[in-house]
Scaffold this active site. Structure first.
Site, PDB file in Angstrom:
ATOM      1  N   THR A 131       0.865  -1.515  -0.016  1.00 43.05           N
ATOM      2  CA  THR A 131       0.399   0.013  -0.071  1.00 43.05           C
ATOM      3  C   THR A 131       0.559   1.323  -0.278  1.00 43.05           C
ATOM      4  OG1 THR A 131      -1.349   1.352   1.040  1.00 43.05           O
ATOM      5  CG2 THR A 131      -0.185  -0.283   2.211  1.00 43.05           C
ATOM      6  N   ASP A 132       0.404   2.044  -0.083  1.00 43.12           N
ATOM      7  CA  ASP A 132       0.819   3.486  -0.544  1.00 43.12           C
ATOM      8  C   ASP A 132       0.958   4.224   0.830  1.00 43.12           C
ATOM      9  OD1 ASP A 132      -1.361   4.795  -0.203  1.00 43.12           O
ATOM     10  OD2 ASP A 132      -1.725   6.250  -1.578  1.00 43.12           O
ATOM     11  N   GLU A 133       0.494   3.959   2.141  1.00 42.39           N
ATOM     12  CA  GLU A 133       0.224   3.963   2.935  1.00 42.39           C
ATOM     13  C   GLU A 133       1.328   3.766   4.156  1.00 42.39           C
ATOM     14  OE1 GLU A 133      -3.599   3.043   4.730  1.00 42.39           O
ATOM     15  OE2 GLU A 133      -4.628   3.080   3.311  1.00 42.39           O
ATOM     16  N   TYR A 156      -1.729  -0.700  10.793  1.00 41.74           N
ATOM     17  CA  TYR A 156      -1.634  -1.218   9.722  1.00 41.74           C
ATOM     18  C   TYR A 156      -0.844  -0.880   8.717  1.00 41.74           C
ATOM     19  CZ  TYR A 156      -3.418  -1.643   4.746  1.00 41.74           C
ATOM     20  OH  TYR A 156      -2.969  -1.672   3.213  1.00 41.74           O
ATOM     21  N   LYS A 160       1.975  -3.439   7.618  1.00 38.76           N
ATOM     22  CA  LYS A 160       2.543  -2.859   5.945  1.00 38.76           C
ATOM     23  C   LYS A 160       4.087  -2.446   5.459  1.00 38.76           C
ATOM     24  CE  LYS A 160      -0.047  -4.651   2.881  1.00 38.76           C
ATOM     25  NZ  LYS A 160      -0.323  -6.033   2.362  1.00 38.76           N
TER      26      LYS A 160
HETATM   27  P1  NAD Z   1      -9.661  -7.459   1.412  1.00 36.68           P
HETATM   28  O1  NAD Z   1      -9.290  -7.104   3.284  1.00 36.68           O
HETATM   29  O2  NAD Z   1     -10.766  -7.147   0.827  1.00 36.68           O
HETATM   30  O3  NAD Z   1      -9.001  -9.197   1.909  1.00 36.68           O
HETATM   31  C1  NAD Z   1      -8.269  -9.464   2.341  1.00 36.68           C
HETATM   32  C2  NAD Z   1      -8.419 -11.346   1.984  1.00 36.68           C
HETATM   33  O4  NAD Z   1      -7.012 -12.055   3.420  1.00 36.68           O
HETATM   34  C3  NAD Z   1      -9.560 -11.918   2.606  1.00 36.68           C
HETATM   35  O5  NAD Z   1      -9.857 -12.377   1.856  1.00 36.68           O
HETATM   36  C4  NAD Z   1      -9.285 -12.507   4.213  1.00 36.68           C
HETATM   37  O6  NAD Z   1     -10.122 -13.700   4.403  1.00 36.68           O
HETATM   38  C5  NAD Z   1      -7.578 -13.260   4.168  1.00 36.68           C
HETATM   39  N1  NAD Z   1      -6.769 -13.325   4.954  1.00 36.68           N
HETATM   40  C6  NAD Z   1      -6.546 -12.492   5.750  1.00 36.68           C
HETATM   41  N2  NAD Z   1      -6.000 -13.195   7.008  1.00 36.68           N
HETATM   42  C7  NAD Z   1      -5.485 -14.589   6.297  1.00 36.68           C
HETATM   43  C8  NAD Z   1      -4.482 -15.404   6.833  1.00 36.68           C
HETATM   44  N3  NAD Z   1      -4.119 -14.713   7.929  1.00 36.68           N
HETATM   45  N4  NAD Z   1      -4.655 -15.979   5.818  1.00 36.68           N
HETATM   46  C9  NAD Z   1      -4.938 -16.444   5.027  1.00 36.68           C
HETATM   47  N5  NAD Z   1      -5.541 -15.132   4.326  1.00 36.68           N
HETATM   48  C10 NAD Z   1      -5.841 -14.065   4.678  1.00 36.68           C
HETATM   49  O7  NAD Z   1      -8.352  -6.424   1.475  1.00 36.68           O
HETATM   50  P2  NAD Z   1      -7.749  -5.639   0.364  1.00 36.68           P
HETATM   51  O8  NAD Z   1      -9.019  -4.398  -0.050  1.00 36.68           O
HETATM   52  O9  NAD Z   1      -8.317  -7.091  -0.920  1.00 36.68           O
HETATM   53  O10 NAD Z   1      -6.752  -5.651   0.557  1.00 36.68           O
HETATM   54  C11 NAD Z   1      -5.802  -7.189  -0.792  1.00 36.68           C
HETATM   55  C12 NAD Z   1      -4.872  -6.551  -0.231  1.00 36.68           C
HETATM   56  O11 NAD Z   1      -3.961  -5.096  -1.203  1.00 36.68           O
HETATM   57  C13 NAD Z   1      -3.866  -6.222   0.901  1.00 36.68           C
HETATM   58  O12 NAD Z   1      -2.089  -6.845   1.399  1.00 36.68           O
HETATM   59  C14 NAD Z   1      -3.780  -4.567   1.433  1.00 36.68           C
HETATM   60  O13 NAD Z   1      -2.693  -4.520   2.129  1.00 36.68           O
HETATM   61  C15 NAD Z   1      -3.693  -4.551  -0.332  1.00 36.68           C
HETATM   62  N6  NAD Z   1      -3.394  -3.097  -0.635  1.00 36.68           N
HETATM   63  C16 NAD Z   1      -5.387  -2.711  -0.882  1.00 36.68           C
HETATM   64  C17 NAD Z   1      -6.394  -1.488  -0.663  1.00 36.68           C
HETATM   65  C18 NAD Z   1      -7.104  -1.277  -1.020  1.00 36.68           C
HETATM   66  O14 NAD Z   1      -7.520   0.034  -0.596  1.00 36.68           O
HETATM   67  N7  NAD Z   1      -8.069  -1.851  -0.169  1.00 36.68           N
HETATM   68  C19 NAD Z   1      -5.548  -0.174  -1.306  1.00 36.68           C
HETATM   69  C20 NAD Z   1      -3.169  -1.267  -1.321  1.00 36.68           C
HETATM   70  C21 NAD Z   1      -2.886  -2.308  -1.628  1.00 36.68           C
HETATM   71  P1  TYD Z   2     -11.214   3.495   3.843  1.00 37.28           P
HETATM   72  O1  TYD Z   2     -12.140   3.693   2.789  1.00 37.28           O
HETATM   73  O2  TYD Z   2     -11.266   3.116   5.414  1.00 37.28           O
HETATM   74  O3  TYD Z   2      -9.882   3.848   3.950  1.00 37.28           O
HETATM   75  P2  TYD Z   2      -8.127   4.494   4.537  1.00 37.28           P
HETATM   76  O4  TYD Z   2      -8.242   4.188   5.461  1.00 37.28           O
HETATM   77  O5  TYD Z   2      -7.512   2.988   4.028  1.00 37.28           O
HETATM   78  O6  TYD Z   2      -7.814   5.107   3.337  1.00 37.28           O
HETATM   79  O7  TYD Z   2     -11.170   5.691   4.427  1.00 37.28           O
HETATM   80  C1  TYD Z   2     -10.824   6.144   3.381  1.00 37.28           C
HETATM   81  C2  TYD Z   2     -11.326   7.434   3.920  1.00 37.28           C
HETATM   82  O8  TYD Z   2     -12.267   7.921   3.725  1.00 37.28           O
HETATM   83  C3  TYD Z   2     -10.118   7.755   5.432  1.00 37.28           C
HETATM   84  O9  TYD Z   2      -9.695   9.139   5.082  1.00 37.28           O
HETATM   85  C4  TYD Z   2     -10.899   7.697   6.344  1.00 37.28           C
HETATM   86  C5  TYD Z   2     -11.821   7.956   5.905  1.00 37.28           C
HETATM   87  N1  TYD Z   2     -13.315   7.732   6.655  1.00 37.28           N
HETATM   88  C6  TYD Z   2     -14.494   8.757   6.806  1.00 37.28           C
HETATM   89  O10 TYD Z   2     -14.441   9.721   6.755  1.00 37.28           O
HETATM   90  N2  TYD Z   2     -15.555   7.846   7.459  1.00 37.28           N
HETATM   91  C7  TYD Z   2     -15.649   6.354   7.143  1.00 37.28           C
HETATM   92  O11 TYD Z   2     -16.562   6.043   7.680  1.00 37.28           O
HETATM   93  C8  TYD Z   2     -14.958   5.507   6.469  1.00 37.28           C
HETATM   94  C9  TYD Z   2     -15.148   4.046   6.898  1.00 37.28           C
HETATM   95  C10 TYD Z   2     -13.436   6.212   6.427  1.00 37.28           C
END
Ligand code: NAD
Ligand code: TYD
Length: 349
Positions: A131-133, A156, A160
């Site tokens: 992630t960019d975070e 989080y 990561k």
């Molecule tokens: P998500 O929470 O929707 O899905 C995570 C999946 O991992 C789930 O299916 C869960 O069951 C599985 N999982 C969790 N713990 C596990 C374990 N111990 N063993 C096996 N499986 C396990 O997450 P996402 O949003 O799809 O993100 C996927 C990846 O991309 C993550 O690594 C996250 O850090 C990264 N990422 C997410 C975003 C975003 O905006 N969602 C952005 C950048 C990077």
């Molecule tokens: P989120 O979807 O949780 O992603 P991330 O924290 O990884 O960026 O949140 C996106 C943005 O929205 C973040 O600045 C937090 C804000 N947010 C709210 O204002 N209200 C909410 O209920 C949630 C879940 C997030």
């Protein structure tokens, strides 16, 4: 060349799009989706491809080395795309240890299994989805580059960042062939409705408050999930070993502006009077340590691999809203918890 790819976290939001893309585009590859099905894992996301001949599902926790070994041997895994993680910042604030367990220890466990099983490490790839975070929080100007020093601010992002460091340590110490990509906020179909965009769509539909943390001024750089999956495909096949690629949408939005946009679009789609949904906006206590701004400089992946986001944000948001409105059963199953029975019902275990 044929490959047997282990995709971890394939039942989650981004993972299911990556699994579907690989299963459909590469019939000669064996795609093994390994996921322990936490609250975020939903096998209904994979209904379209669950009977494909090149698709396999294994309900396994990445913390379980013995089971990982079995899966690697059974499917002769050649490469890993690692997405399994705890992914929600708010949950990391209330339960940081769960994030250390899965994101840090789970990733190292997986790296260790690869190191033990793969005889000649250079013939295999471990691709870590990050992630960019990890880069921390930006002020009003500037962008995250691949060279930006890590400065994670939430449990989080700290977990990561730690897992990214371990991936690099395995390259440096053991010569493992690895690549990492750091992506901005994703949105699109199948996202669990705890994240901002699906939460708002769900709450507007049900006339519930839209909680905006603080003043809603925080900025995120949003990317449609299928564009992320396409970038992952490119990096997997053409990324340089040991490299990092930033992936982003060049698409910065303040939270409040996104929520207003969703309100307007939903009023239109639901046939409600203009301005109705905006009345649901409710400013609530800010998230602890809330990062102010994320913005990715995605020039490297554009120049080296020719990747660019394909979808404009307004189009992507419309598509996302339509998906949630057309998949009411998916949302109802998620909110009622019945999606968690899918594995027992369909895999008979
Ligand atoms: P998500 O929470 O929707 O899905 C995570 C999946 O991992 C789930 O299916 C869960 O069951 C599985 N999982 C969790 N713990 C596990 C374990 N111990 N063993 C096996 N499986 C396990 O997450 P996402 O949003 O799809 O993100 C996927 C990846 O991309 C993550 O690594 C996250 O850090 C990264 N990422 C997410 C975003 C975003 O905006 N969602 C952005 C950048 C990077
Ligand atoms: P989120 O979807 O949780 O992603 P991330 O924290 O990884 O960026 O949140 C996106 C943005 O929205 C973040 O600045 C937090 C804000 N947010 C709210 O204002 N209200 C909410 O209920 C949630 C879940 C997030």
């Amino acid at each position: 060349m044929s490959k047997n790819i282990l995709i971890t976290g394939g039942a989650g939001f981004i993972g299911c799009h990556v699994v579907k893309l690989f299963v459909n585009r590469y019939p000669a590859y064996k795609i093994v989706n390994l996921d322990c099905l936490t609250y975020a894992g939903n096998l209904e996301n994979l209904k379209d491809i669950e009977h494909a001949e090149n698709y396999f599902f294994e309900k396994v926790n990445i913390l379980n080395a013995e089971e990982l070994m079995r899966v690697f041997e059974q499917y002769q895994i050649t490469d890993v795309i690692h997405l399994a993680a705890e992914s929600h910042v708010d949950r990391s604030i209330s339960d940081p240890l769960a994030f250390v367990q899965t994101n840090v220890i789970g990733t190292v466990n997986l790296l260790n299994v690869c190191k033990q099983i793969w005889q000649s490490l250079e013939q295999h790839l471990f691709y870590h989805i990050s992630t960019d975070e990890v880069y921390g929080s930006l002020g009003e100007s500037g962008y995250f580059l691949e060279t930006t020093p890590y400065d994670p601010q939430s449990p989080y992002s700290a977990s990561k960042a730690s897992s990214d460091h371990f991936v690099r340590a395995y390259t440096n110490t053991y010569g493992m062939n690895t690549v990492i990509s750091n992506c901005s906020n994703n949105y699109g179909p199948n996202q669990f409705p705890e994240k901002l965009i699906p939460l708002c769509i769900h709450n507007i539909r049900n006339n519930k408050p839209l909680p905006i943390y603080g003043k809603g001024e925080n900025i995120r750089d949003w990317l449609f999930v299928e564009d992320h999956a396409k970038a992952i495909d490119l990096i997997f096949h053409r990324g340089k070993s040991g490299e990092t690629y930033n992936i982003g949408g060049f698409n910065e939005w303040k939270n409040i502006d996104i929520v207003r946009l969703i309100c307007d679009k939903m009023d239109e789609k639901l046939g409600r009077a203009a301005g109705t949904s905006k009345q649901l906006i409710t400013f609530v206590k800010d998230r602890a340590g809330h990062d102010m701004r994320y913005a990715i400089d995605a020039h490297k992946i554009k120049q080296e691999l020719g990747w660019e986001p394909s979808l404009q944000f307004e189009e992507g948001i419309s598509k996302t809203i339509d998906w949630y409105m057309e998949h009411e059963a998916w949302l109802n199953n998620v909110t009622s918890g019945s999606y968690q029975k899918y594995y027992e019902e369909h895999y008979g275990k």
